[in-house]
Write a protein that holds these residues in place. Structure first.
Motif, short mmCIF file in Angstrom:
data_model
loop_
_atom_site.label_atom_id
_atom_site.label_comp_id
_atom_site.label_asym_id
_atom_site.label_seq_id
_atom_site.Cartn_x
_atom_site.Cartn_y
_atom_site.Cartn_z
N SER A 1 0.81 -1.22 0.00
CA SER A 1 0.00 0.00 0.00
C SER A 1 0.84 1.27 0.00
O SER A 1 0.31 2.37 -0.13
CB SER A 1 -0.94 0.01 1.22
N GLY B 1 -6.35 8.42 4.55
CA GLY B 1 -4.98 8.29 4.09
C GLY B 1 -4.21 9.59 4.04
O GLY B 1 -3.02 9.60 3.72
N THR C 1 -9.89 -1.94 2.07
CA THR C 1 -11.32 -1.75 1.84
C THR C 1 -11.77 -2.46 0.58
O THR C 1 -12.88 -3.00 0.51
CB THR C 1 -11.68 -0.25 1.77
N LYS D 1 -6.11 2.06 -0.76
CA LYS D 1 -7.45 1.52 -0.48
C LYS D 1 -7.49 0.02 -0.67
O LYS D 1 -8.51 -0.56 -1.05
CB LYS D 1 -8.48 2.21 -1.39
N ASP E 1 -8.58 13.71 4.41
CA ASP E 1 -9.58 12.68 4.72
C ASP E 1 -10.08 12.74 6.16
O ASP E 1 -11.09 12.12 6.50
CB ASP E 1 -9.00 11.28 4.48
N ASN F 1 -11.91 5.55 4.00
CA ASN F 1 -10.45 5.59 3.96
C ASN F 1 -9.93 6.89 4.55
O ASN F 1 -10.42 7.97 4.21
CB ASN F 1 -9.95 5.44 2.53
N GLU G 1 -10.22 2.27 6.85
CA GLU G 1 -8.84 1.91 6.56
C GLU G 1 -7.96 3.12 6.85
O GLU G 1 -8.11 4.18 6.23
CB GLU G 1 -8.67 1.48 5.10
#
Length: 293
Positions: free
Chosen positions: A13, A286, A270, A267, A290, A284, A262
């Protein structure tokens, strides 16, 4: 009452530039500076490096841990609190930190050592199978030595791990829509990591675990627990054990979780959870943008 789970992603990720927006927050900037003192190198510089150093295992894991824990702290500072936490592979360390099992420094020292050991593991191979015949896979795994199920992400996505010959044999036997040979240094989450796990255990044993203040669903045991001894034992087995993410996803439903956030870059989780539990509300976090206002 809506139950919420926070989940923390693992290797794969990461992305160049991740976490750099967090430097605008004084508390986050201080955490990055603390990490640099502990690690001996700059998370910010690695995350911004144009040659994608952040995708090298020895850097990926500490960088992900720092970014994920900073985001979790910022969520907590805004009055957010999950009912459950879980993390995929290295993400479990961020989950344990969030649950108060150990402090930031202890977690970072653990993940740095883990990353160094996994980065130096030269034996083995991993491959992802997308859209495979699961029953055929289970039969083939039972009949083939030196290869195991490393990541059970959902019914349509798994990762196998083992010796190169054994993994290639599996790829020739099991039908799938797509097979991807992963660019990793070793056979993670397999018995081939036993030596690395043995070298890691002295440091793990030296860290005092506290009872979790939020139930943790672990990679090797998807049932929620707050027991410090049990959580350490689960982490001890994690490097050689299967990441049972499909079972973690279904356990969320059993625990009446309706919302999963998450916390971290990308992502991936998810997306994985959506296939197993399509009725969950998935979000999410991140970046700064967000975070809830």
């Amino acid at each position: 009452m809506t139950h919420t789970a926070w989940v923390f992603p693992g290797q794969g990720s990461q992305a160049i530039g991740m976490g750099t927006d967090l430097l605008d927050v004084p508390a986050a900037k201080a955490r990055f500076e603390q990490a640099e003192q502990l690690l001996g190198w700059s998370v910010v510089e690695i995350c911004q490096h144009k040659e994608n150093k952040v995708s090298q295992t020895r850097y990926t894991q500490p960088c992900m841990y720092v970014v994920e824990t900073v985001l979790a702290d910022l969520l907590t500072a805004k009055g957010q609190r999950p009912n459950y936490v879980a993390g995929h592979s290295l993400g479990e360390y961020a989950a344990l930190y969030t649950a108060g099992v150990f402090d930031f420094e202890s977690g970072l020292r653990l993940i740095q050592r883990r990353a160094e050991l996994m980065d130096s593991a030269s034996d083995g191979m991993m491959a992802a199978l997308l859209g495979c015949d699961r029953s055929q896979l289970d039969v083939a795994l039972a009949q083939t030595t030196d290869v195991v199920l490393a990541n059970d992400n959902n019914d349509g996505q798994v990762v196998i791990s083992g010796t190169p010959d054994a993994v290639e044999a599996m790829l020739s036997q099991v039908k799938s829509k797509r097979a991807i040979r992963l660019n990793v240094s070793g056979a993670f989450h397999s018995p081939l990591m036993a030596e690395a796990a043995n070298q890691f255990n002295p440091l793990l044993e030296s860290v005092e675990f506290q009872p979790a203040n939020i139930p943790v669903l672990s990679n090797v045991d998807p049932l929620p627990s707050t027991d410090a001894t049990a959580l350490k034992d689960r982490l001890r087995r994690q490097m050689t054990g299967t990441v049972r993410w499909r079972e973690i996803s279904t356990q969320f439903a059993a625990e009446n979780v309706q919302r999963v956030i998450e916390v971290g870059p990308g992502k991936v989780l998810t997306g994985i959870i959506k296939r197993t539990c399509p009725n969950l509300v998935l979000e999410n976090i991140g970046s700064i943008a967000d975070l809830p206002t």
